[in-house]
Design a protein around this motif. Structure first.
Motif, PDB file in Angstrom:
ATOM      1  N   PRO A 258       0.714  -1.045   0.104  1.00 52.27           N
ATOM      2  CA  PRO A 258      -0.136   0.057   0.092  1.00 52.27           C
ATOM      3  C   PRO A 258       0.733   1.347   0.074  1.00 52.27           C
ATOM      4  N   LYS A 259       0.207   2.370  -0.704  1.00 49.24           N
ATOM      5  CA  LYS A 259       0.858   3.643  -0.782  1.00 49.24           C
ATOM      6  C   LYS A 259       0.487   4.620   0.395  1.00 49.24           C
ATOM      7  N   LEU A 260       1.483   5.314   1.056  1.00 52.69           N
ATOM      8  CA  LEU A 260       1.265   6.011   2.221  1.00 52.69           C
ATOM      9  C   LEU A 260       1.490   7.407   1.758  1.00 52.69           C
ATOM     10  N   ASN A 261       0.436   8.275   1.830  1.00 47.63           N
ATOM     11  CA  ASN A 261       0.732   9.862   1.710  1.00 47.63           C
ATOM     12  C   ASN A 261       1.245   9.787   0.245  1.00 47.63           C
ATOM     13  N   ASP A 262       2.458  10.741   0.238  1.00 49.26           N
ATOM     14  CA  ASP A 262       2.926  10.903  -1.140  1.00 49.26           C
ATOM     15  C   ASP A 262       4.319  10.085  -1.013  1.00 49.26           C
TER      16      ASP A 262
ATOM     17  N   ASN B  82       5.719   6.998   6.637  1.00 51.84           N
ATOM     18  CA  ASN B  82       5.775   6.524   5.203  1.00 51.84           C
ATOM     19  C   ASN B  82       6.669   5.031   4.850  1.00 51.84           C
TER      20      ASN B  82
ATOM     21  N   LYS C  51      -6.842  -2.617   0.731  1.00 47.00           N
ATOM     22  CA  LYS C  51      -6.466  -1.315   0.447  1.00 47.00           C
ATOM     23  C   LYS C  51      -5.278  -0.711   0.234  1.00 47.00           C
ATOM     24  N   MET C  52      -5.108  -0.040  -1.056  1.00 44.65           N
ATOM     25  CA  MET C  52      -3.744   0.175  -1.528  1.00 44.65           C
ATOM     26  C   MET C  52      -3.306   1.717  -1.204  1.00 44.65           C
ATOM     27  N   GLU C  53      -4.028   2.466  -0.609  1.00 40.66           N
ATOM     28  CA  GLU C  53      -3.603   3.969  -0.352  1.00 40.66           C
ATOM     29  C   GLU C  53      -4.234   4.484   0.839  1.00 40.66           C
ATOM     30  N   TYR C  54      -3.366   5.072   1.681  1.00 37.52           N
ATOM     31  CA  TYR C  54      -3.905   5.829   2.845  1.00 37.52           C
ATOM     32  C   TYR C  54      -3.149   7.092   2.903  1.00 37.52           C
ATOM     33  N   ASP C  55      -3.957   8.195   3.251  1.00 46.60           N
ATOM     34  CA  ASP C  55      -3.490   9.566   3.165  1.00 46.60           C
ATOM     35  C   ASP C  55      -3.754  10.094   4.715  1.00 46.60           C
TER      36      ASP C  55
END
Length: 615
Positions: free
Chosen positions: A121-125, A133, A206-210
């Motif tokens: 998963p991608k964290l923030n930018d 991150n 889920k692959m993105e979190y912001d």
């Protein structure tokens, strides 16, 4: 599981003495040496050193060799970073060369972050300097197993026993309780698929979190010269980089109080020249019984807020609030601004450094050309300016102003610097010069009209105008000059900056746009606040400049535009009420301070305001 730390035997500092050889027992290096090696390798790979050092604790308690002097091997993991095969690594070196083991462990962690062998998963930018991150990269370093699920399968609570959770707990503990634990991620059980027993694979749904920026933490190992930071609460500023009790601190703050301090340079080199202010803890020099494992934070030599006292402070709880861009004079400050914003540039824009109108009118053009704005004397360039032009590798130059303002001798100096194309936009006065500059911009439907004999209003909107490609035209308070009025007839919308006392409605009769909007206030600061609050939303950064002097801010307006942020005006030694309110409303928590502390001494008050922001 964390192993108990074994007492270390005093050994030589030479790395070669630490590497085990077949048939001979080996010893672990002193902890201060391990700290250095882990930090340097983290820098090489662009990983926060706090993360790498905590992984090494989690894996081995900073041990390459066990109590017998044999290579530390646990469940197939080897050495300080517990590197496991199969990897295409030299197993003998993994066991006997701590430097090699660190290098390969850090390499694996870097690969996990880059999704080299697994999709995470991608964290923030995914900013590499943000500690949080690295959450999923840490999870994958230990294994994408259910045992490392961020949540417990049965009740959805935080899985505090997960590998990555334990690493972040150690980051916090060993770095002055810097605040990274507990973590801010809104994980839910349905974000993951559990395939069986605890050691079965964990799948990601889920692959993105912001997460909001104010909940995240940037590494505290990379502060640079002129960075402005808030100290730890009740900080004890010291004469040596150590908390040794036999040496009293230079000064201590009251309970709960922080102070804005400035990072100085140079300090002791830490193996990473770009962060030469970083200093390792030296307590071992004064007390040989202290475990340096507990001192993973670093120190910085700083200038305290009084502007004269220098002292060391530990890194863990420092909060960045800005960076000061300054030089010996306005020319050097402009060069410092250029270095901050441009690694290279094909074109430079040059304005006369002792008046403001041409530079402010030229801000949109400089932005359009992606060119830094540098300042000139009447007849020559300062050495700092020449040096900056060479560093940028520029081949084109644009001069703002007539040959009466910037003499042809400047053109000759530019030619001597290998500038091959020199273009000049200048008229008989500031109004005509602004008109000629505006004609060089791509056509838009909006223009800005500002008072031509004082700078704050034009400066307040210069960044916004540049970002949107709007030309800035100038006027007298008694009437719009014909050259300006003729240009304004080409625009459907006009933004007027300045209140009706400065620019009365009556003078606007020469132009009849479809829409006209005015931003003005009782003071220059009120006008500045009206512009920022009216034209920006959701910003968290800004540049800060003196409201009664223009030179330091001239070049800063182009950099502000490049970064999509405004310029705020301030008094020399206090922040005006309307600017304070704007900072709180916009939640601005990071600033570029344009000019030295001798001309803009508000960093401590800014730090106090930042702490009042309600998110």
């Amino acid at each position: 599981m964390i192993k108990k730390m074994v007492s270390l035997v005093a050994v030589s500092m030479a790395i070669g003495c630490f590497a085990g050889e077949k048939g001979y027992a080996a010893t672990n290096p002193p902890q201060q040496e391990i700290n250095r090696m882990l930090t340097e390798e983290a820098f090489k790979k662009g990983i926060p050193p706090e993360i790498v050092k905590a992984v090494a604790i989690q894996e081995s308690s900073w041990r390459q060799f066990d109590e017998k002097g044999d290579p530390l091997v646990i469940d197939g993991g080897i050495g300080i970073m517990q590197v496991t095969q199969p990897h295409n690594f030299n197993e003998d070196l993994l066991k006997n060369d701590i430097k090699y083991n660190i290098e390969k462990g850090v390499e694996i962690l870097d690969q996990k972050f880059r999704n080299f062998d697994a999709i995470l998963p991608k964290l923030n930018d995914m900013d590499r300097d943000v500690l949080e991150n690295w959450y999923f990269a840490l999870l994958a370093y230990n294994g994408k197993k259910q045992v490392n699920s961020p949540t417990k399968q049965d009740d959805g609570s935080v899985n505090k026993g997960a590998y990555q959770e334990e690493v972040y707990t150690k980051v916090d503990y060993y770095n002055n309780f810097m605040g990274v634990s507990p973590l801010p991620f809104p994980f839910k059980p349905e974000d993951f698929t559990y395939t069986g027993a605890p050691n079965y694979n964990l799948l990601f749904n889920k692959m993105e979190y912001d997460v909001p920026d104010h909940l995240l933490h940037v590494t505290k190992h990379k502060f640079e010269k002129d960075d402005i930071v808030l100290s730890a609460p009740a900080a004890q500023f010291r004469g040596v980089p150590s908390t040794v009790k036999t040496i009293d601190p230079i000064r201590s703050l009251p309970k709960g109080k922080r102070e804005a301090i400035t990072i100085l340079d140079p300090g002791n080199q830490a193996g990473a020249p770009q962060y030469s202010s970083l200093v390792y803890d030296e307590t071992y020099k004064y007390d040989s019984t202290v475990k340096m494992l507990d001192r993973q934070y670093v120190w910085y030599k700083t200038l305290l807020n009084d502007g004269k006292t220098t002292a060391y402070t530990a890194s863990g709880e420092l909060i960045p609030i800005g960076k000061r861009l300054h030089g010996f004079d306005r020319m050097e400050t402009a060069a410092a601004v250029s270095r901050e914003g441009w690694e290279s540039a094909d074109t430079v824009v040059i304005a006369f450094g002792y008046d403001f109108p041409d530079a402010l009118a030229g801000t949109p053009l400089a932005y359009h050309l992606d060119a830094p704005l540098l300042l000139s004397y009447y007849d020559s360039l300062r050495d700092a300016t020449k040096k900056e032009i060479k560093r940028l590798g520029a081949k084109n130059a644009v001069l703002l102003g007539s040959s009466e303002l910037i003499k042809p001798t400047v053109e000759q100096e530019l030619s001597d610097l290998d500038i091959t194309t020199i273009t000049r936009y200048g008229g008989e006065d500031r109004f005509e010069t602004a008109a000629k500059i505006g004609q060089q911009l791509p056509k838009k439907d909006t223009a800005v009209l500002a008072y031509g004999f004082n700078f704050p209003d034009a400066l307040s909107i210069a960044s916004y105008a540049a970002q949107n490609g709007y030309p800035i035209y100038l006027t007298r308070e008694t009437g719009i000059p014909d050259v300006t009025a003729n240009e304004l007839k080409n625009y459907e919308n006009i933004i007027v900056v300045g209140d009706k006392q400065l620019l009365p409605d009556s003078i606007l009769s020469k132009v009849s746009p479809k829409k006209m909007i005015r931003y003005g206030g009782e003071t220059r600061f009120d006008t500045n606040a009206a512009i920022v609050n009216g034209l920006y939303n959701g910003i968290d950064q800004a540049y800060l400049a003196r409201g009664y002097e223009f030179p330091d801010a001239l070049a800063g307006a182009v950099l502000a535009a490049k970064q999509g942020v405004p310029i705020l005006l301030s008094n020399d030694k206090n922040v005006p009420p309307s600017i304070r309110s704007t900072i709180l409303k916009q939640k601005i928590d990071y600033f570029g301070f344009l000019g030295g502390q001798n001309v803009l001494d508000v960093q401590n008050e800014i730090g106090q305001i930042v702490q009042e922001i309600k998110y």
